[in-house]
Scaffold this motif. Structure first.
Motif, PDB file in Angstrom:
ATOM      1  N   PHE A 170      27.978  43.039   6.737  1.00  0.00           N
ATOM      2  CA  PHE A 170      27.998  44.545   7.417  1.00  0.00           C
ATOM      3  C   PHE A 170      28.747  43.700   9.575  1.00  0.00           C
ATOM      4  O   PHE A 170      29.385  44.584   9.671  1.00  0.00           O
ATOM      5  N   ARG A 205      26.712  39.834  -1.392  1.00  0.00           N
ATOM      6  CA  ARG A 205      26.653  40.933  -1.293  1.00  0.00           C
ATOM      7  C   ARG A 205      27.766  41.129  -0.326  1.00  0.00           C
ATOM      8  O   ARG A 205      28.385  40.306   0.045  1.00  0.00           O
ATOM      9  N   GLY A 206      27.461  42.561   0.670  1.00  0.00           N
ATOM     10  CA  GLY A 206      28.553  42.529   1.172  1.00  0.00           C
ATOM     11  C   GLY A 206      29.781  43.255  -0.228  1.00  0.00           C
ATOM     12  O   GLY A 206      28.924  43.912  -1.245  1.00  0.00           O
ATOM     13  N   ASP A 215      28.636  52.406   7.882  1.00  0.00           N
ATOM     14  CA  ASP A 215      28.711  50.999   6.806  1.00  0.00           C
ATOM     15  C   ASP A 215      28.270  49.432   6.813  1.00  0.00           C
ATOM     16  O   ASP A 215      28.609  48.360   6.779  1.00  0.00           O
ATOM     17  N   GLY A 241      25.378  48.939   4.291  1.00  0.00           N
ATOM     18  CA  GLY A 241      24.998  48.959   3.282  1.00  0.00           C
ATOM     19  C   GLY A 241      23.924  49.780   3.236  1.00  0.00           C
ATOM     20  O   GLY A 241      23.427  51.051   3.941  1.00  0.00           O
ATOM     21  N   TYR A 294      25.229  45.918  -2.433  1.00  0.00           N
ATOM     22  CA  TYR A 294      25.179  46.522  -1.186  1.00  0.00           C
ATOM     23  C   TYR A 294      24.227  47.029  -0.343  1.00  0.00           C
ATOM     24  O   TYR A 294      23.964  47.140   0.851  1.00  0.00           O
TER      25      TYR A 294
END
Length: 329
Positions: free
Chosen positions: A12, A35-36, A183, A185, A329
């Motif tokens: 993020f 992740r991401g 954005d 997550g 996410y």
């Protein structure tokens, strides 16, 4: 153009930072995207993405040693409160091994400027509000997996601080406080509430909000653009080894936060009496930002404006969000 390395650039804060840095620099991103999301990083002439596991030093060295970096922003972590409870070993592996490896790499390659991400989780429930940087760092309960993230950041702070002193590195450690924005997550309080509203509105159903922690808990939310401005500021002005809080000082209860989201979306909701699933959560959190303010930091985005921007992004991307994996996410 300077060459800048950002670890966790698909996260993020990471992807917002990368986009800002690309305005004037060549940026290298290290992320294994466990992740991401890679899709957060648009194609750009001056961007190079290196899909590397930061817990593997040999892999890191092999992929990065051919470049000469002017500075490193180390943001790689597994964040998100649910992850602290459900993935504590992975959280600590990435936090602790990642810190050790990036410092080892910096020393090996004579990189003299590092900006290292910590967290407000290092002090948990502070007895001073707003909370200064000098507060004791604690783990209240070794049996509670929630503190996996806080523990990894305590290690990060302590090891990085003394490593930088020993080897004469210009290093700033920053503690971001309750960052939010477009954005970010799915595993944070603001998007969880926003999505409850948007999905309920889409289905034309009564919105029922069941918070995971206390609705009377207070936070001081800081819009991501202000956090990025703070990072750029300390990366330019820091000398020696320092720790900085970055955040806002305007506090709001979780109950009132839900009310603000409801007002913006013009949609009523029913608050369901909740079980406290986040045992060990903090009732009050607000940073003292005197130190970073003394070198020129100020927050420019108020909560109403930031929430409108954030809600607009989630509304525009609702179809995509509903199709992604929560674990990623």
């Amino acid at each position: 153009m300077k060459k800048i390395l950002v670890t966790g650039g698909g996260g993020f804060i990471g992807h917002h930072l990368v986009k800002k840095l690309l305005e004037k620099n060549e940026v290298f991103v290290v992320d294994n995207f466990s992740r991401g999301a890679r899709t957060r990083l648009e194609n750009h002439t001056n961007l190079k993405i290196l899909e590397v596991d930061i817990t593997d030093f040999e892999q890191l060295k092999k992929n990065l040693s051919k470049y000469s970096f002017d500075k490193i922003f180390h943001l790689a972590a597994i964040n998100g409160t649910d992850n602290f409870y459900n993935r504590p070993i992975e959280v600590m592996d990435v936090g602790i091994l990642g810190c050790f490896n990036i410092l080892k790499f910096a020393k090996l390659n004579k990189i003299q400027k590092l900006i290292i991400a910590s967290s407000a989780e290092v002090y948990q429930s502070a007895n001073i509000i707003p909370t200064p940087e000098e507060i004791p760092l604690i783990i209240p309960d070794a049996k509670n997996p929630r503190f996996s993230y806080g523990l990894s950041k305590i290690y990060t702070e302590f090891y990085s601080y003394h490593f930088a002193l020993k080897y004469g590195i210009n290093m700033c450690i920053f503690r971001p406080h309750n960052v939010y924005g477009p954005d970010m997550g799915l595993k944070h309080v603001i998007p969880e509430f926003i999505l409850k509203f948007l999905i309920g509105m889409e289905a034309n159903k009564l919105i029922e909000i069941e918070p995971k922690g206390s609705v009377d808990a207070t936070r001081a939310f800081c819009y991501v653009d202000d956090i990025i401005s703070g990072l750029e500021l300390i990366s330019r002005k820091n000398e020696g080894v320092n720790i900085y809080n970055i955040g806002n000082t305007n506090q709001i209860s979780i109950k009132d936060l839900i009310g603000k989201i409801s007002d913006i979306l013009k949609c009523n909701f029913k608050l369901i009496s909740n079980k406290n699933l986040h045992i060990g959560g903090t009732e009050k959190r607000c940073p003292d930002i005197s130190k970073i303010s003394s070198i020129g930091f100020n927050c420019k985005t108020n909560l109403d404006e930031g929430l409108i921007n954030t809600i607009d992004w989630y509304k525009s991307n609702l179809k995509m969000i509903k199709s992604v994996s929560n674990d990623i996410y």
